[in-house]
Design an enzyme around this catalytic site. Structure first.
Site, PDB file in Angstrom:
ATOM      1  N   GLY A 239       0.889  -1.218  -0.052  1.00  0.00           N
ATOM      2  CA  GLY A 239      -0.213  -0.039  -0.005  1.00  0.00           C
ATOM      3  C   GLY A 239       0.654   1.217  -0.184  1.00  0.00           C
ATOM      4  N   GLY A 275       3.632  -3.452  -3.759  1.00  0.00           N
ATOM      5  CA  GLY A 275       3.775  -3.613  -5.189  1.00  0.00           C
ATOM      6  C   GLY A 275       4.294  -2.464  -5.848  1.00  0.00           C
ATOM      7  N   ARG A 312      -5.461   2.886 -16.218  1.00  0.00           N
ATOM      8  CA  ARG A 312      -5.524   3.538 -14.801  1.00  0.00           C
ATOM      9  C   ARG A 312      -6.233   5.077 -15.100  1.00  0.00           C
ATOM     10  NH1 ARG A 312      -2.109   4.961 -11.821  1.00  0.00           N
ATOM     11  NH2 ARG A 312      -3.086   4.311  -9.873  1.00  0.00           N
ATOM     12  N   TYR A 316      -9.364   5.297 -12.802  1.00  0.00           N
ATOM     13  CA  TYR A 316      -9.460   5.998 -11.708  1.00  0.00           C
ATOM     14  C   TYR A 316      -9.389   7.345 -11.771  1.00  0.00           C
ATOM     15  CZ  TYR A 316      -7.592   1.208 -10.275  1.00  0.00           C
ATOM     16  OH  TYR A 316      -7.427  -0.203 -10.286  1.00  0.00           O
ATOM     17  N   CYS A 342     -12.649   2.862 -29.131  1.00  0.00           N
ATOM     18  CA  CYS A 342     -13.971   3.684 -29.414  1.00  0.00           C
ATOM     19  C   CYS A 342     -14.919   4.009 -28.268  1.00  0.00           C
ATOM     20  CB  CYS A 342     -14.838   3.080 -30.429  1.00  0.00           C
ATOM     21  SG  CYS A 342     -13.933   2.497 -31.665  1.00  0.00           S
TER      22      CYS A 342
HETATM   23  N1  LLP Z   1      -1.427  -6.827  -0.751  1.00  0.00           N
HETATM   24  C1  LLP Z   1      -2.661  -7.006  -1.153  1.00  0.00           C
HETATM   25  C2  LLP Z   1      -3.689  -7.874  -0.213  1.00  0.00           C
HETATM   26  C3  LLP Z   1      -3.504  -6.230  -2.232  1.00  0.00           C
HETATM   27  O1  LLP Z   1      -4.585  -6.413  -2.276  1.00  0.00           O
HETATM   28  C4  LLP Z   1      -2.646  -5.201  -2.696  1.00  0.00           C
HETATM   29  C5  LLP Z   1      -3.036  -4.444  -3.670  1.00  0.00           C
HETATM   30  C6  LLP Z   1      -1.101  -5.352  -2.403  1.00  0.00           C
HETATM   31  C7  LLP Z   1      -0.668  -6.053  -1.257  1.00  0.00           C
HETATM   32  C8  LLP Z   1      -0.311  -4.388  -3.048  1.00  0.00           C
HETATM   33  O2  LLP Z   1      -0.413  -3.076  -2.943  1.00  0.00           O
HETATM   34  P1  LLP Z   1       0.397  -2.101  -3.227  1.00  0.00           P
HETATM   35  O3  LLP Z   1       1.657  -1.793  -2.637  1.00  0.00           O
HETATM   36  O4  LLP Z   1       0.864  -2.111  -4.606  1.00  0.00           O
HETATM   37  O5  LLP Z   1      -0.299  -0.740  -3.118  1.00  0.00           O
HETATM   38  N2  LLP Z   1      -5.068  -1.309  -9.650  1.00  0.00           N
HETATM   39  C9  LLP Z   1      -4.907  -0.249  -8.571  1.00  0.00           C
HETATM   40  C10 LLP Z   1      -4.267  -0.844  -7.334  1.00  0.00           C
HETATM   41  C11 LLP Z   1      -5.254  -2.009  -6.707  1.00  0.00           C
HETATM   42  C12 LLP Z   1      -4.492  -2.503  -5.566  1.00  0.00           C
HETATM   43  C13 LLP Z   1      -4.947  -3.816  -5.101  1.00  0.00           C
HETATM   44  N3  LLP Z   1      -4.569  -4.336  -3.960  1.00  0.00           N
HETATM   45  C14 LLP Z   1      -4.401   0.910  -9.336  1.00  0.00           C
HETATM   46  O6  LLP Z   1      -3.778   0.700 -10.559  1.00  0.00           O
HETATM   47  O7  LLP Z   1      -4.061   2.013  -8.658  1.00  0.00           O
END
Ligand code: LLP
Length: 417
Positions: A239, A275, A312, A316, A342
């Site tokens: 996150g 991530g 994205r 969003y 389109c």
């Molecule tokens: N762990 C779990 C259980 C998760 O659901 C997620 C992301 C992460 C780790 C990794 O989170 P990060 O460190 O990347 O913030 N598609 C969206 C983001 C969705 C994130 C979903 N879960 C975007 O493009 O912003």
């Protein structure tokens, strides 16, 4: 810090000219810098030096097997949410004993696959899932390692679509249900309680929601201990946010420090599932300008990548900086950078001040290394683009551009037609 820099007004990824890659592989393409991925991973790891920890990179942000191999070689594990991500992780050489399986809707076949692969633990999100895991493990004559995912009900103050730790979200078990579910887990014959997990949201730009969530989890662990349930792994999820535009998220070291301070002397291993913070600014999407045109009150730059390549902005309203690959235009213009799909929602950038580009110019869509390729699709029967990894002065195609044949692979026309 990233390795996309200008040399003589031309953007390079490490020591490779991006125009040169475009000449050789065509456009569009995703481009990852090996040095940046590595640097981000090691920086994150260093931030938790003081405690026992395991960094389980979140596969959903970037699941290319070359990227996963890189982190595996650096000692990382993997956070997965599907059988497909497990398959990728194993192919990439991630040790199964470093893989955690999250997600609200694990299917039975995925549970069996993960049990047979001997993953580190399942982050269980409901009582029914717990029961199914117990049954599958009994059938396989195994003991399923589990953590329960707690929904700590803290506001991550991020985009509502990527906020997951509020009580109205579908994720995890609420604090009341979790104690009961732990007792149930303890009573299961083929389940072994290993840990506790949470993930409150994505693209967080402050440390305090993480600290609040950790505080609640610590209280819970204390409660559980009084009922004889002990925890070996505390999984805090991912996150941590990145800079797309003007955001100033905490540096991983600041985040690590705050978490370790809150944690204090704890007898368990901390798991983190970053991530975006690792992959986001390690990748870009390179696209070519097809046409430009003036609408009634807008200037449109039509490029060869679209919402199917990078969703994205459409999904969003996300901001991605758009930079020229060659800085040779003096004039600027306010434009909408749009794709060929389109739909009016098909845009990369809106009302953005960019150089007055011409047909044939290359643009770099920045900060696209996380949730870029992994969220891409074949919408409008567009071929998914290649992924390229640069290491120093060389580039490697780590996923080939799809072909028209790939597009219909697996489709068939029934005999009655
Ligand atoms: N762990 C779990 C259980 C998760 O659901 C997620 C992301 C992460 C780790 C990794 O989170 P990060 O460190 O990347 O913030 N598609 C969206 C983001 C969705 C994130 C979903 N879960 C975007 O493009 O912003």
């Amino acid at each position: 810090m990233h390795h996309f820099n200008y040399q003589n007004n031309e953007m390079y990824c490490e020591d490779v000219s991006i125009s040169q890659i475009a000449r050789e592989v065509g456009t569009p393409f995703y481009l990852y810098s090996h040095a940046t991925l590595r640097h981000h991973f090691l920086t994150f790891q260093k931030a938790f030096e003081g405690v026992n920890h395991l960094i389980c990179f979140s596969a959903k942000s970037n699941s290319n097997i070359a990227v996963l191999r890189l982190f595996a070689k650096l000692g990382g594990g993997l956070d997965i949410v599907s059988g497909g991500e497990l398959f990728r992780g194993l192919k990439a050489g991630v040790p199964p004993g470093k893989i955690v399986f999250s997600g609200v809707g694990k299917r039975e076949d995925e549970i069996v696959y993960a049990l047979e692969s001997n993953i580190l633990m399942f982050n269980v999100e409901s009582f029914q899932e717990l029961e199914l895991i117990d049954q599958c493990a009994a059938r396989l004559n195994k003991e399923a390692p589990i953590a329960l995912r707690v929904n700590p009900d803290v506001d991550p103050r991020t985009h509502p679509y990527v906020s997951t730790g509020l009580k109205e979200n579908k994720f995890g078990l609420n604090v009341e249900a979790v104690v009961e579910t732990y007792s149930a887990a303890n009573a299961c014959s083929h389940v072994k309680v290993m840990g506790i997990s949470c993930h409150i949201g994505s693209q967080l730009t402050e440390v305090s929601p993480f600290v609040d969530a950790l505080g609640r989890i610590k209280d819970l662990i204390a409660t559980l201990e009084t009922s004889g349930i002990s925890i070996s792994y505390l999984d805090l999820g991912g996150g941590l946010g990145i800079t797309y535009d003007q955001e100033s998220p905490p540096h991983p070291s600041e985040y690590g420090k705050a978490i370790m301070e809150t944690l204090g002397q704890a007898p368990f291993t901390l798991i983190l599932e970053p991530g975006r913070v690792i992959a986001g600014n390690a990748g870009i999407l390179v696209t070519r300008v097809l046409y430009t045109k003036s609408g009634e009150d807008k200037f449109f730059v039509i490029v060869d990548s679209a919402m199917n390549d990078l969703v994205r902005p459409a999904l969003y309203g996300a901001y991605h900086a758009v930079e020229p690959v060659v800085r040779d235009r003096k004039e600027t213009i306010e434009a909408d950078v749009v794709g060929p799909i389109c739909e009016s929602g098909d845009f990369i950038a809106r009302d953005r001040r960019i150089p007055l580009v011409q047909s044939g110019d290359l643009l770099a869509v920045m900060s696209a290394g996380a949730y870029g390729f992994t969220m891409s699709s074949n919408y409008n029967s567009r071929l998914r683009v290649p992924e390229i990894m640069v290491k120093e002065d060389r580039f490697f195609v780590v996923r080939a551009r799809e072909s028209y044949e790939d597009l219909i692979a697996g489709e068939s026309i029934p005999p009655f037609l």
